[in-house]
Every structure is written in structure tokens, then in C-alpha cells.
Design a protein around this motif. Structure first.
Motif, PDB file in Angstrom:
ATOM      1  N   VAL A   1      41.274  39.850  50.632  1.00 19.97           N
ATOM      2  CA  VAL A   1      40.548  40.251  49.423  1.00 19.97           C
ATOM      3  C   VAL A   1      40.677  41.768  49.288  1.00 19.97           C
ATOM      4  O   VAL A   1      40.375  42.506  50.237  1.00 19.97           O
TER       5      VAL A   1
ATOM      6  N   ILE B   1      39.456  45.130  47.172  1.00 20.23           N
ATOM      7  CA  ILE B   1      38.412  45.654  46.291  1.00 20.23           C
ATOM      8  C   ILE B   1      38.746  47.104  45.952  1.00 20.23           C
ATOM      9  O   ILE B   1      39.082  47.899  46.837  1.00 20.23           O
TER      10      ILE B   1
ATOM     11  N   GLN C   1      39.665  35.001  44.127  1.00 20.15           N
ATOM     12  CA  GLN C   1      39.605  34.659  42.712  1.00 20.15           C
ATOM     13  C   GLN C   1      40.471  35.597  41.868  1.00 20.15           C
ATOM     14  O   GLN C   1      41.080  35.172  40.885  1.00 20.15           O
ATOM     15  N   ASN C   2      40.540  36.868  42.262  1.00 14.66           N
ATOM     16  CA  ASN C   2      41.358  37.855  41.563  1.00 14.66           C
ATOM     17  C   ASN C   2      42.198  38.595  42.595  1.00 14.66           C
ATOM     18  O   ASN C   2      41.760  38.820  43.732  1.00 14.66           O
TER      19      ASN C   2
ATOM     20  N   LEU D   1      33.838  36.023  46.377  1.00  9.09           N
ATOM     21  CA  LEU D   1      35.072  36.391  45.677  1.00  9.09           C
ATOM     22  C   LEU D   1      36.211  35.443  46.019  1.00  9.09           C
ATOM     23  O   LEU D   1      37.330  35.633  45.535  1.00  9.09           O
TER      24      LEU D   1
ATOM     25  N   GLU E   1      39.817  43.172  42.907  1.00  9.35           N
ATOM     26  CA  GLU E   1      38.466  43.118  42.375  1.00  9.35           C
ATOM     27  C   GLU E   1      38.017  44.558  42.090  1.00  9.35           C
ATOM     28  O   GLU E   1      37.843  45.360  43.013  1.00  9.35           O
ATOM     29  N   GLU E   2      37.911  44.939  40.766  1.00  6.50           N
ATOM     30  CA  GLU E   2      37.499  46.289  40.394  1.00  6.50           C
ATOM     31  C   GLU E   2      35.984  46.320  40.203  1.00  6.50           C
ATOM     32  O   GLU E   2      35.421  45.477  39.490  1.00  6.50           O
TER      33      GLU E   2
END
Length: 931
Positions: A468, A470, A346-347, A366, A350-351
Motif C-alpha cells: 500500500v 500513501i 483499492q488504489n 485500504l 492513496e493521496e
């Protein structure tokens, strides 16, 4: 009756005399030869049945005790029946070895007659007039002659036909070479080659079944013909796995007859479109375009995202050219697998603030998927998907991914659970891989050899994945939650709240403190302890830090401040308790507001489990209180190091030992009882009795008068209660015990005057009594009951009373006895009469074996008339038996004749029975002795 058989030879050999008296001779030998068993009609109904009766055939007359034994009978064959019936059709071999022996106990070591039945050959009848068609259904990939025919199946086996004998031989009588077939016993096999014959490829095979002669019966044979037909074959079809993305390469016309699709087929068949794709337009059409088929599927209502795979099949069918062989068909299948759709995070990054996020999150949440295509694993019908940790910069571990997966059910592992709580700041990278689903099964195709299929088990579509990333953001460490902290007031007067927090090793940064007990007011880090604390006081504060990254961290601090230990104090004097009521709570004896956190120690090793120090005489699980000093100690283990003690002294006063409650039963006829006699011997006699039920029957000296005891409800065996009391020294109450007195009042038995026939020989125990326990007495005043069960005589009088286990007794009841002599009548009109049996049969069956003098419920002569005399005479007036109570009963043997003990012959005998007792007259009669 003798049968008139065609070709039946009957030979009778008699070695020991002719057929006459069945037992004039044993060990006779006879022989029967039967050539045409299939013509025998035992019941003359016009239908052959192959049944004979050896009694009829041998002329032997059946006798009692006859039985047959068979030899030469094989497994599966039936022997001779008990009636002499022999079913020849059940004997499955032509043979001269069938023997049947007729045995009888009168020939104990031999047989009456031994019959040798020689059964001539029978080869059977060819089924369907000698022509037997068979379809060769062998697979062309099977080596050797696999067709297997039992040639006995070519012979008639319908009901009403005799089955052929099994000890013949099968031979091939045709002209084909021996390498074109196999023949083993009755099993025949062959394979028909494909020679392009039209309409059919077939071959005829001729066989003969021969059963050889037995004795004078000639050899028999039967000829049969087996026609074996080769069936048509539709060949071997292939199936193909195609990824949806490769369907463009199938945009062309393909001919299903190509060996790539169908191999080894015969011409003359037609194709069918199993899924109605519209590609096959006629019986001779074999051309399709697979791309057009798939495009039509995509445009149809059947298409939905996530269809996984779909197959399209085309079947080649060819009709049989012979009615005995089946049609054949084969299918060519194309399996198209749905291609995986791309997905992404999605991003891009991810923060996450680890201290303000859930302790655990799912990586799967996510991701972003195309609608209709969400890829998860878990069951066989779903896609297989999994997470892999790729590392990070700097490398800080996998956020516990691997351990979490080990603790996660298989159908949830696609979620990729990671632990955020306590995560170190830094970057973490994870990859999600999805392998295309494999739920559509394997496919296969054929190479040039139709017997060599090539299996294709994998999905042809490629695996896809995404990454992904993070980032765990930094935060100012606020410390660890610190709960249940205990502080003693004497340790210090002030504290730095931050110094009370626990740490995981990092430095706790300065933040803001808020008081949770006072609406969240902001307070200083320096905490002042109150000067006076009577009861524990609890506090709750929250420490909050804020980082420029925007991450906030919090730590909770909770503690309780306790005062110093206080054990209170004893009263300074002993506390007295009575030994019969040792129930006390030591904590209640303390003064000075003691802390409820201590424990007690005392005499005999006593230690309390809590601060109460409970003693309860009614609770068997608690210790027993003893005299002495009990010390209460409050320790400093709740935040404070000092302890305090107080002492309570216990003194115990002993009451008079009076003993246990007593109870006893007394017969009402006793009249009175002194209650002192009921007490234990060790009970002091210094007390007095109390009439607690106010009966008015208790005298001052402890005597209870039975006739004064009230019983308004007429209770049976009523119980009365009294109490015995001795005074005690304070604080003990008076000592007392209960005395229970039961007055036994037994009902009188209801037994009327008795009337019996003298023939019964009744005794005293035969009188029916309506109570279970009783005594008989000879007189009204007798002390000793009757125990010997005497014989009853006329005009006797007995006395009966109800008794119990304690020998209490009711009033005695008078019972008169009237014994009737023979001929006298009972009060109901019945006559006291003696009827002896009218027959004796000493055959050992326990029925009328003797001339009975005792028959239960009818008469008992030896008891009723102990001096009786019995004489028995034969029909000529000669005395054959004389008996009394000392002789055995007459059982058909003489005990007075010259031949003493001899069995008397059957016939009528006469008896004279003389009672020899009072007014009972002799009786005469007769009976029949049967042998």
C-alpha cells in the motif's frame, strides 16, 4: 464348642497346673497346629470359613477384664478379636510364629495363657481348571518383555475360597528356554513373536506354586498353565499435508497398502472409507485418487470459502483371530489446506490531506479482498497477518505505525493503525503479509522403519502479500490551535491576529480570518481592543489557508481580554461583631465593585483560599475571626501585571460569659428547687429566669414548686425547661442558657405478704420483687436500709421502696412475713413437711453419698433449725452417729462407736431428727445404707 477338624493336631502344654480356676495360675502355655484351615466350618452351615475361637480351643473360661494381644501378625493381616475369634483366612502366611496372649489385670505382670498357633501351608486352587489365557498387547516398537502378569491372578479368588498363603515360591515347570520369558517372584512376562502363525501365534507356560511344610503339616503346591496369545496388528498409518494448489500432483491411483501410506500391517483385513468419498468399492479395494476426492468436495454443499482445511481418512481394519485379543485398526489421513486468495490495495496510490483527514486511519481499510476471503490475525483460528513499513521517498518515518501497534490489542493489529495528524508531506510504503492459517494441526508419515514417524508441522501453502502506497499532500500551514489566551487591556490597543497563533516551528502563511462569534464574518488580521472593558470579553476566530494541491488547513484562535485589577475599598470605619457570632464574609464589606479574583490576609497569619474571606462560627473547618485589619489583594496574574488592595477593619465586642446549659434531676418528694443552685459557680447571678414553658411553677426569685408543675398526660419522670438570661452591650444579643429539670417519680413496688415453710430457711433477699432497684427498711420511718440479708422469722414486718441511682425513692410498701412450722398448711393447702431420703450410697458418684441436710428447693436444715440434733441407730438399736450443724453429714461412717471412723456395713438404719425450735416436733424414720 470343640471343632472336629480334618488333620487338626491339638497339643496342650501346661507348665503351671491344669485348667480349673481361671486365676489359680498365670503364665500358661498352649499350642494349636492347624494343617487344613480351608476345611474349618465354624458355624456348621456347610460352607468352610476358616474361623476358630481360642477360648473354645484352649478350654479357657472367659473372665471380666480379659483382653487378647497378638504377635507375629504382619501388615494387612487381622489379629484376634476380643471375643477370642481368629479368622485363619486373614493370616496370609503358613507359619509357626503366630502367638496370641490372653491377659487380665489379675495377672498384672504376665498373661493368663499364651497360645502358639501353627498354621499349615495352603497353596490355593488354580482358576478355570488350570488354564489362564492372556493377550500380548505389547507394541512392536517397545523393547523387552512388557507383558506383566501376577501369577497369583491365576489362582481362585472368589468369595468362599481361602486365599493362598503368600510365603510360597513360583517356579517355571515348562520346557521353553529361559530367554523367552521373565519370572520375578509372582510376576511373569514374555512377548510372542510374529511367526506368521494362523490362525494365531501363541505359547503355553506352565508354573507351580509351592508352600512349604510347617511343623507336622506337609508341603502343598498347585500347578497352573498360562497361554499367551499375540494379537493381530493393522500396522502404522501416515497422514499427509497437501496445499490446495498442489492437488493436481495427486491426480493418480495410489494403493493404500504401499509402505508410504501403511507400514507393518498384517494381511487379511479390509479398508473402510471414513468420509464416504466413494473411492473404496469393496473389502479388497485399496486404491484411491485424491484429486477426484477433492474435486467432489469442491462440488458438494459442504464447500464454502474459508474452510481452512479438510481431511479425508481411510481406515484399515483387521479382525482378531482369538477371542481373548481385540480387533485392530489404523487410519491413513490426507489433510488438504485451503490456498490463500490474492488481495490488493483499492488504489495504486492513496493521496491524503493530513490536516483534513481523521487523526488516525487503518491501512487494512485500504485493501480489497476476494469475497469470502478476508485475512486477519488475532486468534488461533484466524490467519496470521501483519504490516511492515518499507520506507518512502523522501523518507519521513512510519506514520507512527510501530508505536500504534504496541498500543493495539493483538486481535486488532491486522488493522495497521497509522497517524495522519501532523504527518509530513511525502510518500510512504507499507506491506501486508498473510501467512496461511495453522489451525489444522500437525501431520506425520513413516519412513522404512515403522517405529520412526516423521512429523510435519507446517502448512504447505505459500505466504502472500501486497503493498500500500500513501502520499501525504502538502498544505499551507495555518498555525496551531491557540486557546485560553489572556490579554490585559493596558498592554496594547491593537494586535495582529496571526501573531497571536502558536506555531510548531513552521511559518504561518497568510489566510482568511472569520469571526466565530458573529456568524463567521470575514475580518482583518488587525484586531482593535475596545476602549472600555468592565467585564472580561472572550473572542473566537478561525484562520484558513488553501494550497494549490487542494489541501485546506485551519487554526482556531480564542482569547479573553481582562481589565486592570480592582480591589475596591473599605468603608473607613471599623465593623463591630459580637464574639459569640463571628460569622461574616469580608468581600461583602468592600465598596466600589471589586474584582472577585483576589485573596485576603489578616491578623494571626490569616490567608483566605478565595476572594470571599468567609468566617463562620458554626463551621469548625474555617478559621476564627480576630480583631484587626484585613487586606484584600487583587493580583495581575490574569493577563495584567498590576495589582490593587483594599482594607477592612474588624472590631469584636465580648458578651457576658454565662456558662453552659445545665440539667439536673430531683426527687418529687423534695418538693422544690432554687434554679440558681443548678448554675455553674462562675455564672454571674445578675440575670433572671424565664418560664419558657409557662408552667406557672416558677417564682420571681428562681424557685420551682414541684406541686405546681403541670403533667396532664401523667408522664413518668417528666422534664421541664427554663431559661436564664443576662443583658449584653450591642451588637451582642443577651446571654442565655437553658436549665433542664427532671422530676423523678418512682412507682411503688408490688410485693404481697410472704408465706414460707420453716424448712426453706429463707432470707430477706429470697423475697421476689417486681422492680430492679429497691431498699428494705425495718420501719416506715427508718433512714438506713437493711443491707445484711437477715433470716426471716414468723410475724415479722418489713418495708420496701423503689430507688434509683440518684437515691430517689418511692412511697414505702408494707410486707408481712408468715413462717410455717412443720405440719402446718400453706394458704393454698400444701403442707410444710420434711421428707429425708430413703437411701445412702457413699460410692463417690455425687448421688446420695451422704444423709443430706440441705437439698436445694426442698429444705435447708442447718439454717432452718440451727440447734437441731440428729441420731442414727443400727438395726440392733446401737447408736452409730450423732450430729448437729457443727458436724459433717453422715456418709456411712460411725462417729460414736469404739471403732470411730469405720465404714458401717450395708443395711437398714434408723434416725431421730429433733429440730429444737418452737413448735416443730422430732421426726423418726429409716434409710438403707448401700455399699
Amino acid at each position: 464348642m470343640k471343632q472336629n477338624y480334618t488333620k487338626l493336631l491339638f497339643v496342650l502344654l501346661i507348665f503351671f497346673g491344669g485348667i480349673g480356676d481361671a486365676f489359680s495360675q498365670c503364665s500358661q502355655e498352649q499350642m494349636i497346629t492347624i494343617c487344613d484351615m480351608e476345611t474349618i466350618d465354624f458355624d456348621f452351615d456347610g460352607i468352610p470359613d476358616g474361623i476358630i475361637n481360642l477360648y473354645d480351643e484352649t478350654g479357657i473360661v472367659p473372665e471380666s477384664g480379659d483382653f487378647w494381644e497378638s504377635t507375629g501378625i504382619e501388615e494387612g493381616e487381622e489379629g484376634i478379636e476380643a471375643s477370642g475369634v481368629l479368622r485363619l483366612w486373614q493370616l496370609r502366611n503358613a507359619s509357626d510364629l503366630y502367638f496370641f496372649e490372653l491377659k487380665n489385670p489379675n495377672c498384672p505382670d504376665d498373661y493368663r495363657v499364651r497360645v502358639n498357633v501353627k498354621l499349615g501351608p495352603y497353596a490355593g486352587i488354580a482358576a478355570t481348571t488350570g488354564f489362564f489365557p492372556v493377550c500380548d498387547n505389547d507394541d512392536i516398537c517397545t523393547a523387552g518383555f512388557e507383558i506383566d502378569i501376577n501369577l497369583f491372578d491365576t489362582l481362585e479368588s472368589r468369595e468362599g475360597f481361602a486365599l493362598p498363603h503368600l510365603n510360597g515360591i513360583w517356579t517355571y515347570t515348562g520346557s521353553l528356554p529361559s530367554d523367552t520369558y521373565i519370572l520375578s517372584g509372582s510376576n511373569f512376562g514374555t512377548t510372542i513373536e510374529n511367526n506368521g502363525g494362523f490362525p494365531v501365534d501363541s505359547e503355553d507356560f506352565s508354573f507351580r506354586y509351592t508352600v512349604f511344610n510347617v511343623d507336622t503339616c506337609i508341603t502343598e503346591f498347585v500347578d497352573v498353565q498360562v497361554t499367551v496369545v499375540r494379537p493381530v496388528t493393522a500396522g502404522y498409518g501416515s497422514s499427509f499435508s497437501i496445499c490446495e494448489g498442489d492437488i493436481g500432483s495427486w491426480d493418480m491411483d495410489i494403493n493404500l497398502f504401499d509402505d508410504r501410506f501403511l507400514n507393518g500391517e498384517e494381511l487379511g483385513g479390509s479398508w473402510e472409507d471414513d468420509d464416504n468419498t466413494g473411492q473404496i468399492t469393496s473389502a479388497t479395494d485399496a486404491v484411491i485418487n485424491l484429486k477426484e476426492v477433492y474435486d467432489a468436495f469442491r462440488a458438494s454443499p459442504e464447500y464454502v470459502p474459508g474452510f481452512s482445511c479438510i481431511d479425508f481418512s481411510y481406515t484399515y481394519k483387521i479382525n482378531s483371530r482369538s477371542p481373548i485379543c481385540p480387533n485392530d485398526e489404523e487410519t491413513v489421513m490426507f489433510v488438504i489446506y485451503e490456498e490463500l486468495r490474492p488481495f490488493a490495495p483499492q488504489n495504486s496510490v492513496e493521496e491524503i490531506c493530513p490536516n483534513s483527514s481523521p487523526a488516525q486511519i487503518n491501512l487494512f481499510d485500504l485493501l480489497e479482498f476476494e469475497p469470502g476471503y478476508v485475512y486477519t490475525d488475532g486468534s488461533l483460528v484466524d490467519d496470521f497477518a501483519y504490516w511492515t513499513f518499507l520506507g518512502g521517498i523522501p523518507f519521513n518515518g512510519d506514520l507512527n505505525l510501530e508505536n500504534n501497534l504496541n498500543d493495539t490489542p493483538e486481535d486488532e493489529q491486522h488493522l495497521g493503525p497509522i497517524t495522519i495528524a501532523g504527518a509530513r508531506p511525502g510518500s510512504y510504503r507499507f506491506r501486508y503479509d498473510v501467512v496461511p492459517r495453522q489451525s489444522c494441526g500437525a501431520t506425520f508419515s513413516y519412513s522404512g522403519d515403522v517405529c520412526q514417524p516423521i512429523s510435519i508441522e507446517s502448512n504447505p501453502c505459500p505466504t502472500i502479500s501486497t503493498i500500500v502506497t500513501i502520499v501525504i499532500l502538502p498544505h499551507d500551514y495555518a498555525g496551531e490551535d491557540t486557546l485560553d489566551l489572556i490579554i490585559c487591556k493596558t498592554d496594547a490597543n491593537q494586535y495582529s491576529l496571526r501573531s497571536l497563533l502558536n506555531s510548531d516551528g513552521r511559518t504561518i502563511e497568510e489566510g482568511i480570518w472569520t469571526d466565530n462569534n458573529n456568524g463567521g464574518n470575514v475580518v482583518d488580521d488587525l484586531f482593535l481592543v475596545p476602549e472600555e472593558i468592565n467585564d472580561p470579553i472572550s473572542y473566537s476566530f478561525t484562520h484558513t489557508t488553501t494550497n494549490p494541491s487542494g489541501c485546506v488547513d485551519e487554526a482556531l484562535l480564542e482569547f479573553t481580554i481582562y481589565k486592570e485589577a480592582n480591589a475596591g475599598a473599605g468603608s473607613g470605619t471599623a465593623t463591630s461583631l459580637c464574639s459569640d457570632n463571628l460569622t461574616v464574609t469580608l468581600f461583602n464589606l468592600l465598596e466600589g465593585n471589586p474584582d472577585p479574583t483576589g485573596t485576603w490576609i489578616g491578623p494571626f497569619g490569616y490567608m483566605s483560599p478565595d476572594h470571599l474571606g468567609i468566617f463562620d462560627a458554626s463551621d469548625n473547618t474555617l478559621p476564627i475571626l480576630g480583631p484587626g485589619d484585613y487586606v484584600y489583594t487583587v493580583g495581575g496574574n490574569v493577563g495584567c501585571s498590576s495589582q490593587d488592595q483594599a482594607t477592612v477593619t474588624i472590631a469584636i465586642v465580648e458578651p457576658v460569659e454565662i456558662g453552659n446549659d445545665r440539667s439536673d434531676s430531683f426527687c418529687e418528694i423534695d418538693g422544690r428547687v432554687n434554679l440558681f443552685t443548678i448554675l455553674d459557680n462562675n455564672t454571674p447571678r445578675t440575670g433572671t429566669f424565664q418560664d419558657i414553658e409557662n408552667t406557672g411553677a416558677l417564682t420571681p426569685d428562681g424557685v420551682v414548686e414541684f406541686d405546681l408543675l403541670p403533667n396532664p398526660d401523667n408522664e413518668v419522670n417528666k422534664i421541664y425547661n427554663f431559661r436564664y438570661v443576662i443583658p449584653n452591650t450591642a451588637p451582642c444579643n443577651e446571654s442565655s442558657l437553658n436549665v433542664e429539670v427532671q422530676i423523678i417519680d418512682l412507682p411503688e413496688p408490688n410485693v404481697p405478704d410472704q408465706e414460707f415453710c420453716i424448712l426453706d430457711g429463707k432470707r430477706l433477699d429470697d423475697i421476689e420483687v417486681d422492680v430492679l432497684n429497691y431498699n428494705w427498711y425495718p420501719t416506715l420511718e427508718s433512714d438506713m436500709p437493711i443491707i445484711d440479708n437477715p433470716l426471716l422469722f414468723d410475724n415479722q414486718i418489713y418495708y420496701i421502696a423503689t430507688v434509683d441511682a440518684d437515691n430517689c425513692e418511692s412511697e414505702r410498701v408494707t410486707v408481712a412475713v408468715n413462717i410455717l412450722n412443720m405440719g402446718e398448711r400453706f394458704s393454698n393447702g400444701d403442707i410444710c413437711a420434711l421428707d429425708f431420703q430413703d437411701g445412702v450410697s457413699p460410692d463417690g458418684n455425687n448421688q446420695n453419698d451422704t444423709f443430706d441436710l440441705f437439698i436445694e428447693d426442698e429444705f435447708n436444715i442447718p439454717v432452718a433449725f440451727p440447734d437441731f440434733d440428729l441420731k442414727i441407730y443400727n438395726r440392733y438399736g446401737a447408736k452409730v452417729f450423732e450430729g448437729n450443724r457443727n458436724t459433717e453429714e453422715f456418709r456411712g461412717e460411725s462417729n460414736v462407736s469404739i471403732r470411730l471412723g469405720d465404714d458401717l456395713p450395708s443395711g437398714t438404719y434408723f434416725y431421730i431428727f429433733t429440730p429444737n425450735f418452737e413448735n416443730n416436733f422430732p421426726i423418726q424414720g429409716s434409710f438403707y445404707l448401700s455399699r
